[in-house]
Every structure is written in C-alpha cells, then in structure tokens.
Design a protein around this motif. Structure first.
Motif, PDB file in Angstrom:
ATOM      1  N   THR A 171       0.832  -1.194   0.000  1.00  0.00           N
ATOM      2  CA  THR A 171       0.000   0.000   0.000  1.00  0.00           C
ATOM      3  C   THR A 171       0.867   1.245   0.000  1.00  0.00           C
ATOM      4  O   THR A 171       2.061   1.206   0.270  1.00  0.00           O
ATOM      5  CB  THR A 171      -0.908   0.009   1.248  1.00  0.00           C
ATOM      6  N   GLU A 172       0.227   2.386  -0.300  1.00  0.00           N
ATOM      7  CA  GLU A 172       0.948   3.653  -0.288  1.00  0.00           C
ATOM      8  C   GLU A 172       1.309   4.025   1.152  1.00  0.00           C
ATOM      9  O   GLU A 172       0.539   3.758   2.077  1.00  0.00           O
ATOM     10  CB  GLU A 172       0.072   4.761  -0.885  1.00  0.00           C
ATOM     11  N   PRO A 173       2.485   4.654   1.369  1.00  0.00           N
ATOM     12  CA  PRO A 173       2.861   5.070   2.727  1.00  0.00           C
ATOM     13  C   PRO A 173       1.822   6.008   3.312  1.00  0.00           C
ATOM     14  O   PRO A 173       1.288   6.876   2.623  1.00  0.00           O
ATOM     15  CB  PRO A 173       4.210   5.787   2.521  1.00  0.00           C
ATOM     16  N   MET A 174       1.538   5.840   4.596  1.00  0.00           N
ATOM     17  CA  MET A 174       0.550   6.663   5.266  1.00  0.00           C
ATOM     18  C   MET A 174       1.145   8.032   5.595  1.00  0.00           C
ATOM     19  O   MET A 174       2.342   8.188   5.777  1.00  0.00           O
ATOM     20  CB  MET A 174       0.087   5.988   6.562  1.00  0.00           C
ATOM     21  N   THR A 175       0.275   9.042   5.693  1.00  0.00           N
ATOM     22  CA  THR A 175       0.707  10.382   6.067  1.00  0.00           C
ATOM     23  C   THR A 175       1.322  10.343   7.464  1.00  0.00           C
ATOM     24  O   THR A 175       0.822   9.673   8.361  1.00  0.00           O
ATOM     25  CB  THR A 175      -0.493  11.342   6.067  1.00  0.00           C
ATOM     26  N   ALA A 176       2.387  11.084   7.664  1.00  0.00           N
ATOM     27  CA  ALA A 176       3.094  11.058   8.945  1.00  0.00           C
ATOM     28  C   ALA A 176       2.275  11.712  10.045  1.00  0.00           C
ATOM     29  O   ALA A 176       1.651  12.753   9.848  1.00  0.00           O
ATOM     30  CB  ALA A 176       4.436  11.762   8.814  1.00  0.00           C
ATOM     31  N   ALA A 177       2.261  11.091  11.217  1.00  0.00           N
ATOM     32  CA  ALA A 177       1.747  11.743  12.410  1.00  0.00           C
ATOM     33  C   ALA A 177       2.792  12.776  12.819  1.00  0.00           C
ATOM     34  O   ALA A 177       3.982  12.570  12.646  1.00  0.00           O
ATOM     35  CB  ALA A 177       1.553  10.719  13.520  1.00  0.00           C
ATOM     36  N   LEU A 178       2.360  13.926  13.320  1.00  0.00           N
ATOM     37  CA  LEU A 178       3.317  14.956  13.716  1.00  0.00           C
ATOM     38  C   LEU A 178       4.244  14.459  14.810  1.00  0.00           C
ATOM     39  O   LEU A 178       5.417  14.787  14.844  1.00  0.00           O
ATOM     40  CB  LEU A 178       2.573  16.212  14.165  1.00  0.00           C
ATOM     41  N   SER A 179       3.687  13.680  15.718  1.00  0.00           N
ATOM     42  CA  SER A 179       4.488  13.140  16.816  1.00  0.00           C
ATOM     43  C   SER A 179       3.702  12.006  17.453  1.00  0.00           C
ATOM     44  O   SER A 179       2.539  11.779  17.122  1.00  0.00           O
ATOM     45  CB  SER A 179       4.797  14.222  17.859  1.00  0.00           C
ATOM     46  N   LEU A 180       4.329  11.320  18.377  1.00  0.00           N
ATOM     47  CA  LEU A 180       3.633  10.266  19.107  1.00  0.00           C
ATOM     48  C   LEU A 180       2.589  10.904  20.026  1.00  0.00           C
ATOM     49  O   LEU A 180       2.941  11.735  20.864  1.00  0.00           O
ATOM     50  CB  LEU A 180       4.624   9.463  19.937  1.00  0.00           C
ATOM     51  N   PRO A 181       1.317  10.554  19.891  1.00  0.00           N
ATOM     52  CA  PRO A 181       0.307  11.120  20.795  1.00  0.00           C
ATOM     53  C   PRO A 181       0.570  10.671  22.237  1.00  0.00           C
ATOM     54  O   PRO A 181       0.806   9.495  22.494  1.00  0.00           O
ATOM     55  CB  PRO A 181      -1.008  10.526  20.271  1.00  0.00           C
ATOM     56  N   THR A 182       0.553  11.609  23.163  1.00  0.00           N
ATOM     57  CA  THR A 182       0.804  11.281  24.570  1.00  0.00           C
ATOM     58  C   THR A 182      -0.292  11.776  25.511  1.00  0.00           C
ATOM     59  O   THR A 182      -0.370  11.317  26.653  1.00  0.00           O
ATOM     60  CB  THR A 182       2.144  11.871  25.036  1.00  0.00           C
TER      61      THR A 182
END
Length: 401
Positions: A2-13
């Motif tokens: 599959t196509e690479p997913m859009t990056a999360a800005l950071s790890l949700p905490t």
C-alpha cells in the motif's frame, strides 16, 4: 504494497480528559487506518509508529529489528544520540550477545523459584500494611506500599543488605525522577545512573568476597566480568522495581475507580490470576517500546528501510479489538493471557514471574486488610507522573479507609 501513510506529527501522549487509564484517543484512530504509519520523532527522524497487536508483536519477534539504543531514536523526547548499552545491559543488546546473558539468568527466574519468593512477598506486604494501619489514613500509597514492596523484593533477589536498603530506594527514586520529569535536565539522570552503577560495583565486589544465598552471588560464580555483573545488577534493579511499583499503585487506582470490579475480586479470591493479567493489559504501564530496522523489512503493507526506527505502542496493541473483545473495558474475568505488557520475543521481560508473584500477593493483601479502602481525594485530583521513559503511573496516590 500500500501507499505510505501520512506522517503523524508526533507520538500522541495526551490521555483523554478524566480518563487516566486510557491511551491517547489518536492511537486508536491511527490503528483503524493502518497498524503501521509514518511518524516524525522528536529529534526530526522520520520513522514509523506501530499500533496494531499483530504488527507490534511481529516487530518484537523479528531479529531484523534491533534493540540497540545507539541505532534508535527516542519516540518520547529528543534525548540526542544515545550511547551503546553498557556491559551487562542485555535488554539493549541483540543476539548473540543478548543470548549469552539470557542463558546465564534464565535459571534464576524460573516460575518455581519465583513462587518460592511468594512467602517473602507476603511477609513484606504485611509489614508495610501494619505500618499503614498504625499510622492511619490518609497515606500516600506510593510511598507507603507500592514502592517499598517491590523495592524490598528486588533487594532480596540481589542480596542488598538491610542497612543499605533506604539508600538503594533513594538511588532508584532519583534516577527515575531524573529521566521521567521533563523539567529535570537529562544530564541529571545520567549522573544518577552513574551513582547507582558505583553502588552496584561495590556490591558486586562484596559478593565476590563473601557470597551469600542471592542472585548476585550466584552470578559471581559465572564467567561474567565485574563490569558485566554491575550492568546486569543495575538492569535487574530498575526492571524489578519501577514497573511493578507503578502497577501496584495504578492497579489500585483503577480498581477504586471501578468498584464493581473491585467487588468481584473481593468476592472471588480465585480470580486474582486473571485480574492481574487484565490489569496489566488494561493499564500497560510500560506503554511504548522502540526498535530499529537492520535491513529493509516489509511489514503490514509498508516497506521499513534499514536504519529507520519503529515506535511500538504497546498500549494501543493491548487495546486492539482485533485481539481483545471490548478492549477498552476493564473486565477481571477476561482471559488476557497473551498481552504484550511484558514484551515478546527474545527480550520478553525476564522478571515477569516475580512481578506476577508480587502483584498476585500484594494487591489482594491490600484490599483484604482495608475493606473500605478509598481515595482520599477526588479521582480527578490525582496527579499523573511526567512521562519521558515510556512508563505510566501516578505521582502520588492518597488513600484512606
């Protein structure tokens, strides 16, 4: 693929308001889209975030992913380039170096031997419960019970003398605070580690000169060098103390917040084994691991390139509806065996049986001693500890009865 997913800005905490036991909501949303997505790490590294149970488990079991810190980027904070693991710290080594240490220690952490320590857990738990009862409530359960019990058991296993145990606990407390509190400079944490290592070097030398009936004395009879013994001792000290202390306190908090589950545990003492596994799954105190790809690896329809770091959200994996029905509900009757709170693969927690013995003994002892145990402040007033180590817990837990 599959196509690479859009990056999360950071790890949700950030956890949901008023829900200190639940993972960040965004993790479930990411998992629904794809169990493996692109993520930007705090230092700018463009890596991956794994949230699905099967994906996290696959990475932990795959030798193509390394646990060596110098190859990884921290998912929780920009700690700068990390040094290689010191001698003896097998948690952060790959095979075959890891295998050598693991074989030497496996015999010391058998289910049978850990169960033999159950009597001491009972005695130590009773001593601290007696002290709580004499003092009367309210007390901070962290300071009065959740920290001292696993700390004392770690001292028992390593052979720390009675006169040194207060210093031992202080060293660990300083080290954990230094690394977990974002307001404390990272350099202070490394200084605390060095002080702890110095104490352990002295302890190893003492065990070589005068062996006793403890794990550290047993290890002095192996081919491990002094520096390796020190590293092993520091690792066991931290691993055998910090996570269990947070499980005891956070587990108590969760039960007090779910009175129907607490009532079930009181009514069915035989439920304790399932209760402990479910609490470990539901709370996932050690919530985030990391691994680095040693070569290109295709996983979950994505291509992870050599050198890229993967953040493993164990808390999201343990709440994956593809693995556990109604995963966001605390259900002490659930068969939660197979959760990933102790990891998986060659780095699965070596001391997990001791942690289980401590939880299965200390938690029922606490709720039995104080049938009307309750929070001494509103639940929303409980302050959670800062998180820079990937360990979830409370700063204090005021209780009364």
């Amino acid at each position: 693929m599959t196509e690479p997913m859009t990056a999360a800005l950071s790890l949700p905490t950030a956890r949901p308001p008023g829900c200190p036991f639940d993972p960040p909501i965004e993790l479930a949303r990411f998992r629904e889209r794809n169990p493996l997505i692109r993520m930007v790490f705090p230092d700018g590294h463009r890596g991956w975030l794994a949230t699905g149970f099967a994906t996290v488990r696959a990475v932990l079991a795959d030798p193509r992913f390394s646990a060596r810190p110098e190859l990884m980027h921290s998912a929780l904070a920009d700690l700068g380039p990390l040094p290689p693991a010191p001698p003896g710290n097998f948690l952060n080594l790959d095979a075959p170096e890891h295998t050598r240490y693991r074989k030497l220690l496996t015999g010391a952490f058998t289910v049978r031997r850990m169960r033999q320590l159950g009597e001491r857990v009972t005695q130590i738990s009773s001593e601290y419960l007696d002290a709580m009862e004499r003092a009367g409530g309210p007390v901070d359960l962290m300071a009065s019970f959740a920290y001292p019990v696993p700390a004392s058991m770690t001292c028992e296993v390593l052979g720390v003398s009675e006169v040194d145990r207060d210093r031992f606990r202080q060293l660990i407390g300083d080290m954990v605070i230094s690394f977990s509190d974002p307001d404390v400079p990272v350099e202070q944490g490394f200084a605390a580690v060095e002080e702890t290592q110095e104490y352990m070097r002295d302890l190893v030398a003492a065990k070589r000169a005068d062996p006793a009936d403890d794990l550290l004395s047993d290890l002095t009879a192996t081919d491990l060098a002094g520096s390796e013994l020190t590293g092993v001792a520091v690792l066991l000290l931290i691993g055998g103390f910090e996570t269990t202390a947070n499980m005891l306190s956070l587990g108590t908090f969760a039960l007090l917040n779910h009175p129907e589950q607490l009532a079930a545990l009181r009514a069915e003492p035989g439920l304790v084994d399932r209760a402990v596994e479910e609490l470990m799954r539901y709370l996932t105190v050690g919530h985030t691991f990391t691994r680095s790809a040693l070569e290109d690896v295709e996983l979950a329809g994505q291509m992870i390139e050599a050198g890229e770091t993967v953040a493993l959200s164990v808390q999201a994996a343990n709440r994956d509806p593809a693995r556990f029905d109604d995963p966001d509900t605390l259900d002490l009757h659930r068969n939660a065996v197979g959760h990933l709170s102790f990891g998986h693969g060659i780095h699965q927690c070596l001391g997990q049986q001791l942690a289980r013995v401590e939880m299965r003994t200390a938690l029922p002892a606490l709720i039995s001693r104080f049938p009307d145990l309750r929070l001494a402040v509103p639940a929303e007033a409980i302050v959670m500890r800062p998180d820079r180590l990937g360990i979830h817990g409370v700063r204090q837990l005021p209780v009364t009865w």
